[in-house]
Design an enzyme around this catalytic site. Sequence first.
Site, short mmCIF file in Angstrom:
data_model
loop_
_atom_site.label_atom_id
_atom_site.label_comp_id
_atom_site.label_asym_id
_atom_site.label_seq_id
_atom_site.Cartn_x
_atom_site.Cartn_y
_atom_site.Cartn_z
N ASP A 32 15.17 4.98 -11.92
CA ASP A 32 14.45 5.06 -13.51
C ASP A 32 14.19 5.54 -14.23
O ASP A 32 14.81 6.71 -14.21
CB ASP A 32 13.17 5.05 -12.71
CG ASP A 32 12.21 5.99 -11.85
OD1 ASP A 32 13.28 6.63 -11.41
OD2 ASP A 32 11.37 6.57 -11.42
N ASP A 52 12.66 7.94 -16.52
CA ASP A 52 11.51 9.37 -16.47
C ASP A 52 11.20 8.86 -17.46
O ASP A 52 11.25 9.93 -18.38
CB ASP A 52 11.59 10.53 -16.31
CG ASP A 52 12.41 10.71 -14.42
OD1 ASP A 52 11.99 10.62 -12.96
OD2 ASP A 52 13.85 11.17 -14.26
#
Length: 470
Positions: A192, A194
């Site tokens: 993912d 950040d």
Amino acid sequence: MNRHISEILEKYLGRIPSLTEYHTLKSQYKNIHRVNIFNKDIFISLIKKNKKKFFSDIDTSVSEIKKLVFDYFTKQEQTYSIGKLYTIIELQTILVTTYTDILGVLTTKGPDIFSSNVQYNTSSMQKIASDALNSMNIATISDKVMGRHNVSSLVCNVNSLMEEYLRRHNKSCICYGSYSLHLLNPEIKYGDIDILQTNSRTFLIDLAFLIKFITGYNVILLKVPYLKNYMVLKDQNDSHIIDSFNIRQETMQHIPKVLIDNIYIVDPTIQLLSMLKMLSQIDRLEDLAKNPDKLTIRFATLLEYVRNKYGIILNGNSNNMPMPATIDIKKRIITVDTKYYNFAYDKCYVYLDENSLSSDILSLNADDAVDFENVSNSAFLVNDKTLYTYFSNTVLLSGNDKIHEISSRGISAHILIYQALMKHDISIPLTDIVNSLIGRNKQPIYEIIPRDKKTGKHGIIDIEKDIITH
């Protein structure tokens, strides 16, 4: 009873409001009116465009999207709990007032992308990074699965959206971590993305609705008590979709940044120092033991960036790094001797309990403490040639009352983060701390001083159950 307000409430509720409903909801009539006049057709067209651009692999028809949208915007008609009505009004208001500017805009033509040449060949750094991490590979592998490793199937879709979001909203949202390093070195893989942003809650609520209307999933937002200003979006299987730290605009302005392909990333110098700091955390050393190669390429990329930017000569001459430090285990305070560098203080008191630091800052009657929120995870105060700060990770000992070099380096890195955020020159101590990584031998861990224990309850935003807790 005000007739105008009563008519607004009646239109919204689909029924004549009871006296209780009228008197408790009348203060919300302006927001309710916004919801009443909201053009759902235009909104649905934006959802369709978002789906086509970022969620094209999701098999949802236009009629299903319409039903999900209209079901939510008429949900209040079947709701009689005042608390739930307040939640529905709050979430609907956020959606109707912010969605277009935050996520709807991502489907329009964006500004031209100015391609960046800030990419690094890290081959010369691989050996140094590998040797340095090998000297720190001293933890026993844990079988515990951290929550951050349970990844939702929607992550790829959200990553695609986030790349566009970071370009469109680069004054209010920046990234760090593996994706930011991927922009520097395409060989780095990322999960993912950040992010740090100034409107995290609103963004995540809008994103939760977008996912709900496209997939039908009942996603929830969680606020974690031991991480300040942190929220995570999870799917119906409790798997991680995306998380975000919220920071003030003032903090955003302090963060050194690098612009790559219209996306701002946290300056890799700060990221290198944060990595050195984080390696004092025993969980991260366990991660290193599990997959050293993953961390090596990231570490090499950060080292290569810093070497280039500061002209660092890698000769193993670390001078006074890590800075000498002693620990009072009973008081949970570390004293660092900082006088060897041109800082505005000669020593630093590093507290391992945040409440103790806050109490002592209060007793000093000083009002010039600075707090960089999640960028530093601590407030800082310089008073009478002493820096006061808090260290949020575990502290490793290599002997009785002797701080392990990994932790003393991490604490020194924490102090340098403060120096960098205050726009002070860190070239000399940075050169030394980088050289302190060279030619080190493994030291076993004698003892682990636990990190500060945070208490509190999880906050939750559950769209399906009409729940908001703080």
